[in-house]
Write an enzyme that holds these catalytic residues in place. Sequence first.
Site, mmCIF file in Angstrom:
data_model
loop_
_atom_site.group_PDB
_atom_site.id
_atom_site.type_symbol
_atom_site.label_atom_id
_atom_site.label_comp_id
_atom_site.label_asym_id
_atom_site.label_seq_id
_atom_site.Cartn_x
_atom_site.Cartn_y
_atom_site.Cartn_z
ATOM 1 N N TRP A 206 -0.004 2.722 0.094
ATOM 2 C CA TRP A 206 0.406 3.038 1.460
ATOM 3 C C TRP A 206 1.727 2.422 1.878
ATOM 4 O O TRP A 206 2.259 2.733 2.926
ATOM 5 C CB TRP A 206 -0.679 2.610 2.473
ATOM 6 N N ASN A 207 2.296 1.533 1.084
ATOM 7 C CA ASN A 207 3.417 0.757 1.645
ATOM 8 C C ASN A 207 4.739 1.513 1.701
ATOM 9 O O ASN A 207 5.476 1.379 2.666
ATOM 10 C CB ASN A 207 3.552 -0.608 0.956
ATOM 11 N N LYS B 49 -2.560 12.134 -5.471
ATOM 12 C CA LYS B 49 -3.568 11.587 -4.554
ATOM 13 C C LYS B 49 -2.881 10.462 -3.784
ATOM 14 O O LYS B 49 -2.702 9.353 -4.288
ATOM 15 C CB LYS B 49 -4.756 11.072 -5.374
ATOM 16 N N GLY C 2 -0.360 0.620 -7.211
ATOM 17 C CA GLY C 2 -1.335 0.066 -6.276
ATOM 18 C C GLY C 2 -1.724 -1.326 -6.709
ATOM 19 O O GLY C 2 -0.962 -2.002 -7.409
ATOM 20 N N GLU D 190 2.010 0.518 -11.987
ATOM 21 C CA GLU D 190 2.897 -0.383 -11.233
ATOM 22 C C GLU D 190 2.002 -1.156 -10.286
ATOM 23 O O GLU D 190 1.484 -0.593 -9.325
ATOM 24 C CB GLU D 190 3.939 0.419 -10.430
ATOM 25 N N LEU D 191 1.828 -2.464 -10.551
ATOM 26 C CA LEU D 191 0.807 -3.215 -9.813
ATOM 27 C C LEU D 191 1.454 -4.287 -8.940
ATOM 28 O O LEU D 191 2.604 -4.156 -8.548
ATOM 29 C CB LEU D 191 -0.191 -3.789 -10.811
ATOM 30 N N CYS E 228 5.562 -4.803 -3.132
ATOM 31 C CA CYS E 228 5.074 -5.403 -4.379
ATOM 32 C C CYS E 228 6.050 -6.453 -4.886
ATOM 33 O O CYS E 228 5.657 -7.379 -5.575
ATOM 34 C CB CYS E 228 4.874 -4.316 -5.413
ATOM 35 N N GLU F 172 -1.798 -12.469 -4.629
ATOM 36 C CA GLU F 172 -0.907 -11.634 -3.828
ATOM 37 C C GLU F 172 -1.477 -11.470 -2.421
ATOM 38 O O GLU F 172 -2.599 -11.003 -2.263
ATOM 39 C CB GLU F 172 -0.752 -10.262 -4.482
#
Length: 492
Positions: free
Chosen positions: A151-152, A175, A228, A250-251, A284, A385
């Site tokens: 969502w960011n 999605k 996410g 991508e975390l 992130c 985080e």
Amino acid sequence: MQRFPLHIDGQTRPASTGEWFTSDDPFRGGPWAEVARGTAADVDDAVQAAHRAFTTGPWSQLTATERGALLRRVGDRITEEAHRLAEIEVRDNGKLFAEMYGQTTYLAQWFHYYGGLADKIEGATLPMDKKGYFTFTRKEPLGVVAIITPWNSPLLLLSWKLAPALAAGCTVVIKPSEFTSASTLELVKLFDEVGFPPGVVNVVPGFGAEVGGPLVEHPLVSKISFTGSDTTGRKINEAAARDLKHVSLELGGKSPNIVFADADLDAAVNGVVSGIFAATGQTCIAGSRLLVQDSVYDEVLERVVALASTARMGDPMDPETQVGPITTPPQYDKVLGYLDIARAEGATVALGGGPATRPECGDGWFVEPTIFTDVDNGMRIAQEEVFGPVLAAIRFSDEDEAVAIANDSRFGLGAGVWTRDIGRAFRMSERIRSGMVWVNTYRAVSFMAPFGGMKDSGIGRESGREAIGEYLQTKCVWINIGAEVGNPFVLR
Ligand code: NAD
């Protein structure tokens, strides 16, 4: 309330159950839109459409040059719609209009860059150790790609995946996050407008378990490209492994921003504040660990606190606002929870430390920009985080200790190094285990520069030339142009 239906095979329609869910405005603290609540049946429709488009549809017949032209055209349309798309993003995620508009006006570059790259995907002719063969490689698209976004920064992070996937010749089912689906559903209409064939770009909004899970597990999906949290990323990686699907992840991160005594402290203080408080820390690559050399620690902290305390909070549409609300109620609770954890661990609050109750924050989910000092790198506030406006400051004495603290993390996404010593800049950028190192700057990104993480921060890279390889596979073709017919029972 505005309604956002799902988008499958070039058509917009309600979900198969007819159900809708609401999307909230983080500044006003209430719902502003309704979004179709996708189901496994909708996922199946979308994946089947994407598979038809990939295998037999007009998309599969386009030349790479024609694909590239379509990508460049959609880039131009996105630029024309950048203002409207940014407004939608702000309604959904509460980030500053200035930041979201900056992103939506930049998006076109990914479509132009990968549009240009589409017809430069080249295989190779191979020199051979055997006589009588002409052997070459072809780079082929993987097939249907599932794109799952957070969502960011919904459209920016989507474009990092969508542009190279389409340039490679794949088709996609997207999605978006259940908190921020609206801008993605508006964006895909532009693909129809400029002539992308139906089924090439599909969107099924909804929840992780109801849409994300079935999408990841669908047998016709060849690759999952996910941005996410590392918790969800791990689940997706496990599911992908069961079906031997390709995956890029991508975390999250816990990125160190490291200030040496020899740095230009004006620039460093500015970079530290922007690294953690821009985008309300909901990025992130937030520089959430501040590492400062002993001899300047007190001065840097004093200046960082002074600058951060001037941050104006309020309506994200107001150009004067510098720190907006937290995007979702669960995230708001999570950030406040970490403030309690840090205090209980013995960290000292140097700024903020709680919810923001300033009148200009209205009913929004605001947290005061917060700085903790006396942090030990072993504390949870230094290891986990937070994804909010919370900075943990740690001392170090020399380069070796700075490297040891920086690398003492399960994450490895970004790192900042502030120094005037060119040798130190090179040494630090080599020794830090992270996908990006910024020297005397922070949080810079470009469509030309690879982005991604080491360790628990992810697998694969986005942006830059190599990202297109995430959506391709290699086929090797052997042509007999006169090789001898040999013994049938031994390897040729
Ligand atoms: P999240 O993992 O909760 O959700 C991300 C997406 O995954 C959403 O669309 C969600 O619906 C979906 N999802 C949830 N469960 C799923 C499942 N079982 N199967 C398939 N899909 C599922 O993350 P978030 O809270 O939306 O985003 C914040 C996180 O994203 C932070 O950890 C942040 O660091 C990370 N992030 C990373 C980058 C990067 O590029 N490295 C960029 C931005 C955000």
